[in-house]
Design an enzyme around this catalytic site. Structure first.
Site, PDB file in Angstrom:
ATOM      1  N   CYS A   2      -5.943  33.553 -17.167  1.00 38.62           N
ATOM      2  CA  CYS A   2      -5.809  34.012 -18.551  1.00 38.62           C
ATOM      3  C   CYS A   2      -5.105  35.369 -18.549  1.00 38.62           C
ATOM      4  CB  CYS A   2      -7.125  34.158 -19.287  1.00 38.62           C
ATOM      5  SG  CYS A   2      -7.996  32.618 -19.507  1.00 38.62           S
ATOM      6  N   ARG A  27      -0.565  33.365 -15.312  1.00 39.09           N
ATOM      7  CA  ARG A  27      -2.023  33.492 -15.229  1.00 39.09           C
ATOM      8  C   ARG A  27      -2.755  32.311 -15.859  1.00 39.09           C
ATOM      9  NH1 ARG A  27      -3.329  38.832 -13.974  1.00 39.09           N
ATOM     10  NH2 ARG A  27      -5.458  38.513 -14.679  1.00 39.09           N
ATOM     11  N   TRP A  74      -6.123  29.851 -19.153  1.00 40.88           N
ATOM     12  CA  TRP A  74      -6.464  28.893 -18.108  1.00 40.88           C
ATOM     13  C   TRP A  74      -7.891  28.477 -18.423  1.00 40.88           C
ATOM     14  CZ3 TRP A  74     -10.040  28.218 -14.116  1.00 40.88           C
ATOM     15  CH2 TRP A  74      -9.702  27.250 -13.165  1.00 40.88           C
ATOM     16  N   ASN A 100     -10.131  37.659 -21.073  1.00 43.61           N
ATOM     17  CA  ASN A 100      -9.859  37.113 -19.744  1.00 43.61           C
ATOM     18  C   ASN A 100     -11.129  37.317 -18.929  1.00 43.61           C
ATOM     19  OD1 ASN A 100      -8.884  36.470 -17.178  1.00 43.61           O
ATOM     20  ND2 ASN A 100      -8.108  38.540 -16.850  1.00 43.61           N
ATOM     21  N   GLY A 101     -11.736  36.242 -18.492  1.00 43.44           N
ATOM     22  CA  GLY A 101     -12.959  36.381 -17.695  1.00 43.44           C
ATOM     23  C   GLY A 101     -13.977  35.334 -18.107  1.00 43.44           C
ATOM     24  N   GLU A 500      -1.102  25.213   5.511  1.00 42.15           N
ATOM     25  CA  GLU A 500      -0.338  25.847   4.440  1.00 42.15           C
ATOM     26  C   GLU A 500       0.772  24.905   3.932  1.00 42.15           C
ATOM     27  OE1 GLU A 500      -0.850  28.204   2.569  1.00 42.15           O
ATOM     28  OE2 GLU A 500       1.066  28.879   1.792  1.00 42.15           O
ATOM     29  N   LYS A 504       0.974  23.674   0.085  1.00 47.29           N
ATOM     30  CA  LYS A 504       2.161  23.880  -0.760  1.00 47.29           C
ATOM     31  C   LYS A 504       2.573  22.553  -1.383  1.00 47.29           C
ATOM     32  CE  LYS A 504       1.848  27.154  -1.005  1.00 47.29           C
ATOM     33  NZ  LYS A 504       1.220  28.386  -0.800  1.00 47.29           N
ATOM     34  N   GLU A 507      -0.024  21.275  -4.075  1.00 44.37           N
ATOM     35  CA  GLU A 507      -0.201  22.031  -5.317  1.00 44.37           C
ATOM     36  C   GLU A 507       1.009  21.976  -6.233  1.00 44.37           C
ATOM     37  OE1 GLU A 507      -1.027  26.236  -4.834  1.00 44.37           O
ATOM     38  OE2 GLU A 507       0.331  26.351  -3.149  1.00 44.37           O
ATOM     39  N   HIS A 523      -9.334  11.723  16.453  1.00 45.55           N
ATOM     40  CA  HIS A 523     -10.777  11.650  16.182  1.00 45.55           C
ATOM     41  C   HIS A 523     -11.072  11.114  14.783  1.00 45.55           C
ATOM     42  CE1 HIS A 523     -11.611  13.556  19.967  1.00 45.55           C
ATOM     43  NE2 HIS A 523     -10.697  14.464  19.680  1.00 45.55           N
ATOM     44  N   LYS A 622      -2.393  31.810 -11.332  1.00 44.19           N
ATOM     45  CA  LYS A 622      -2.030  32.705 -10.227  1.00 44.19           C
ATOM     46  C   LYS A 622      -3.207  33.542  -9.737  1.00 44.19           C
ATOM     47  CE  LYS A 622       1.081  34.469  -7.523  1.00 44.19           C
ATOM     48  NZ  LYS A 622       1.509  33.550  -6.471  1.00 44.19           N
TER      49      LYS A 622
HETATM   50  C1  F6R Z   1      -1.750  28.749  -3.097  1.00 47.66           C
HETATM   51  C2  F6R Z   1      -2.341  29.872  -3.771  1.00 47.66           C
HETATM   52  C3  F6R Z   1      -3.819  29.974  -3.807  1.00 47.66           C
HETATM   53  C4  F6R Z   1      -4.237  31.421  -3.555  1.00 47.66           C
HETATM   54  C5  F6R Z   1      -5.764  31.572  -3.755  1.00 47.66           C
HETATM   55  C6  F6R Z   1      -6.224  32.971  -3.426  1.00 47.66           C
HETATM   56  O1  F6R Z   1      -0.360  28.774  -3.167  1.00 47.66           O
HETATM   57  O2  F6R Z   1      -1.654  30.703  -4.298  1.00 47.66           O
HETATM   58  O3  F6R Z   1      -4.428  29.124  -2.897  1.00 47.66           O
HETATM   59  O4  F6R Z   1      -3.867  31.779  -2.266  1.00 47.66           O
HETATM   60  O5  F6R Z   1      -6.090  31.273  -5.069  1.00 47.66           O
HETATM   61  O6  F6R Z   1      -5.593  33.910  -4.219  1.00 47.66           O
HETATM   62  P1  F6R Z   1      -5.593  35.435  -3.834  1.00 47.66           P
HETATM   63  O7  F6R Z   1      -4.800  35.599  -2.614  1.00 47.66           O
HETATM   64  O8  F6R Z   1      -4.986  36.132  -5.015  1.00 47.66           O
HETATM   65  O9  F6R Z   1      -7.022  35.812  -3.626  1.00 47.66           O
END
Ligand code: F6R
Length: 627
Positions: A2, A27, A74, A100-101, A500, A504, A507, A523, A622
């Protein structure tokens, strides 16, 4: 998670709010809305979905308002529908709030307020706030305070439990914009005869660089006369704005189709900036050629390290563990912050606790750190443990909570999928592990020098990788755009890169993908493999190359199409791998900074090919400020 904005001044508020929301859409983008005041009324316009829906609605409205608040959501409490979109109003529609929260005690408050005749129209936690403010306003005598609006908000926030940032306006107080911060970010911007507020600075940098980040437990009253700041007890605080050092190019796409692609291409620069900031020239420092600006006592008698993080930051932490254990010989554990909070490791002596979060706002990571801090308080010094944060936003809640910070140097990242911030976190871990190793003398000076010199070559190697991989990954994306499942495998220091790569892909392209240590496939997961399930194998010469190749052979024998991320282009590699994503031949220890790049590009091109919203993938945000 948010985004909120606010404006009070002499310009058209709607335009400024919309421009601010556009910069905060990373956000959350389940809905958006704004409320402004004109002709003695609150005018609230909201729309489900992305900001362009709100923009279309607003095109039909000519608004002269010079004060307003805005929100991009969000969804936490309640579906992503228009009736749950912010701003929320009180029953008489005189008070408008964006938040926001999370308000944890909203159920009790809602029941109480309903009993007093307040009518609720949404499923959100936020809606209790305007009603609560209206209730306190009703009970305040007009002469009891110089600003009844501020006083009512002060009383209301003292009844709220949770982590939140809010912005409030009222048709009855058309010259006041009031904002509150309690464990969710909020910054005030000072313009010429105008004031701004926002969850994050990109929303206001187009107008001003003079900013004041609020601290937890602070309320600010923004009026045409300026800003007054108070604590929750109502005492006035003295604060000065500071000048923001901000590169506006970072919040523009600069010719790239998506922020994510631009941010992938910014990685050589991120590594260069990190090298400049963290590494001295040899000979400059007697103890260590690394300068992280951390106090010496952070390193003293260190026996253990516990790292908490989420998502991509957790993957960076796994590589950090590898580096710290292999280079500095310190036993290191990495935990999902969300799990650690409810099952922490026993308190051990001389333990460093590290929180890794690019946003510095991830609720689970902050809560895990707060818990560690609390349970170590009052213990003997060796059990108290030091706290260290690794973040891309040192001005964040993490920065407030943790005294020692390694700032990662990625610059702001707009694409929801983390790319350059991951690379920046890796650089921080290389520096930390090498610094520990230098101080503890667990590696020789020559080895240290060799590794640092190797790191100095990485920017140009990433550039070379980017050059060759753009075309190759685009071609592969063409073939794999409709694939349903992907497997990524790696070993040792490249196992987290397999995780990772899979993250990627899932997501941003919504394709099911899993990362495994290559040796674990047999396994169980190997049962998943057939001609329809491609396997991406990261095979870097060094301690586990032959093992990965054998594991890849096992996958090939099950008809999987094999994609190799490798510098090796010999007969064996050509025979095993159906497709090659070549990377430069660097030391295995340094390879993750390179091997992640083709995987980022592969995910990007597959998602782009599928026509998906790469920068704002569904259901994500984000910064994840809820538990
Ligand atoms: C994946 C991604 C998320 C963040 C996770 C932690 O691309 O961006 O998995 O890595 O939400 O976020 P931070 O690093 O801001 O704590």
């Amino acid at each position: 998670m948010c985004g909120i904005v606010g404006y009070i001044g002499t310009q058209a508020a709607t335009d400024i709010l919309l421009a601010g929301l556009e910069k905060l859409e990373y956000r959350g983008y389940d809905s958006a809305g704004i409320a402004t005041i004109w002709e003695g009324e609150v005018n609230c316009v909201r729309a489900k979905g992305k900001l362009h829906n709100l923009r279309s609605k607003l095109e039909q409205i000519e608004s002269p308002a010079q004060i307003g608040i805005g929100h991009t959501r969000w969804a936490t409490h309640g579906k992503p529908e228009e009736y749950n979109a912010h701003p929320h109003l009180d029953t008489a529609k005189r008070v408008a709030v964006v938040q926001n929260g999370i308000i944890e005690n909203y159920r009790e408050l809602r029941e109480e307020l309903k009993g007093k005749g307040h009518q609720f129209l949404s499923e959100t936690d936020t809606e209790v706030i305007p009603h609560l403010i209206a209730e306190f306003l009703k009970n305040l005598s007009p002469s009891s305070s110089s600003s009844p609006f501020l006083e009512a908000i002060r009383q209301a926030v003292n009844h709220l439990k949770g982590a939140f940032a809010i912005a409030v306006i009222s048709a009855d107080f058309p010259d006041e914009l009031i904002v509150v911060r309690q464990q969710a970010p909020l910054v005030i911007g000072f313009g010429q005869g105008e004031l701004f507020c926002a969850s994050d600075t990109p929303a206001i940098v187009a107008y001003t660089r003079a900013v004041l980040p609020l601290e937890n437990g602070e309320i600010a009253r923004l009026t045409p006369l300026g800003v007054e700041i108070y604590d929750f007890a109502g005492d006035r605080l003295k604060k000065q704005p500071r000048l923001l050092n901000f590169n506006p190019a970072l919040v523009e796409k600069q010719g790239f189709k998506h922020f994510m692609l631009k941010e992938i291409h910014e990685q050589p620069g991120v590594v260069r900036a990190s090298l400049d900031a963290y590494f001295n020239n040899f000979g400059e420092s007697s103890e260590s050629p690394i300068n992280l600006g951390l106090p010496a006592d952070l390193y003293n008698n260190l026996e253990q390290i516990q790292i908490v993080a989420c998502g991509t930051s957790w993957h960076a932490a796994l590589i950090g563990k590898y580096l710290i254990e292999q280079l500095a010989g310190i036993s290191t554990q990495v935990h999902y912050a969300s799990e650690y909070r409810y099952a922490p490791s026993p308190v051990t002596a001389n333990t460093l606790i590290i929180g890794v979060t690019q946003s510095g706002e991830t609720a689970d990571t902050l809560a895990a750190l707060a818990m560690e801090k609390e349970r170590r308080q009052g213990k003997e010094p060796q059990y108290q443990g030091q706290l260290l944060g690794i973040t891309n936003r040192s001005e964040s809640s993490l920065g407030d909570m943790v005294p020692n910070i390694i700032s990662t140097l990625a610059g702001i990242e707009i694409g929801v999928a983390a790319t350059k911030t991951f690379t920046a976190q890796l650089m921080a871990f290389y520096a930390l592990a090498l610094d520990l190793a230098a101080r503890r003398q667990t590696v020789s000076k020559d080895t240290l020098e060799k590794i640092i010199n190797g790191l100095r070559q990485i920017p140009k190697e990433i550039e070379a990788t980017l050059e060759t991989q753009e075309r190759l990954t685009e071609q592969l994306a063409h073939e794999f755009a409709e694939t349903k499942d992907f497997i990524f495998v790696g070993r040792g220091i490249n196992f987290p890169i397999a995780l990772e790569g899979a993250l990627k892909l899932k997501e941003i392209s919504y394709i099911h993908a899993e990362g495994y240590p290559a040796g674990e496939m047999k396994h169980g997961p190997i049962a998943l493999l057939d001609a329809k399930v491609p396997v991406v194998a990261i095979a870097i010469p060094g301690s586990v190359y032959e093992k990965v190749i054998s594991n890849a052979q096992e996958a090939k024998a099950r008809d999987s199409r094999l994609i190799g991320v490798t510098p090796v282009n010999d007969g064996e590699a050509a025979e095993i791998f159906n497709d090659l994503l070549p990377v430069s031949d660097v030391e295995e220890l340094l390879s993750p900074i390179l091997t992640v790049v083709p995987l980022q590009l592969l995910a990007y091109h597959i998602a782009a090919r599928r026509g998906l919203d790469v920068d704002q993938p569904r259901n994500l945000a984000k910064s994840v400020t809820v538990e």
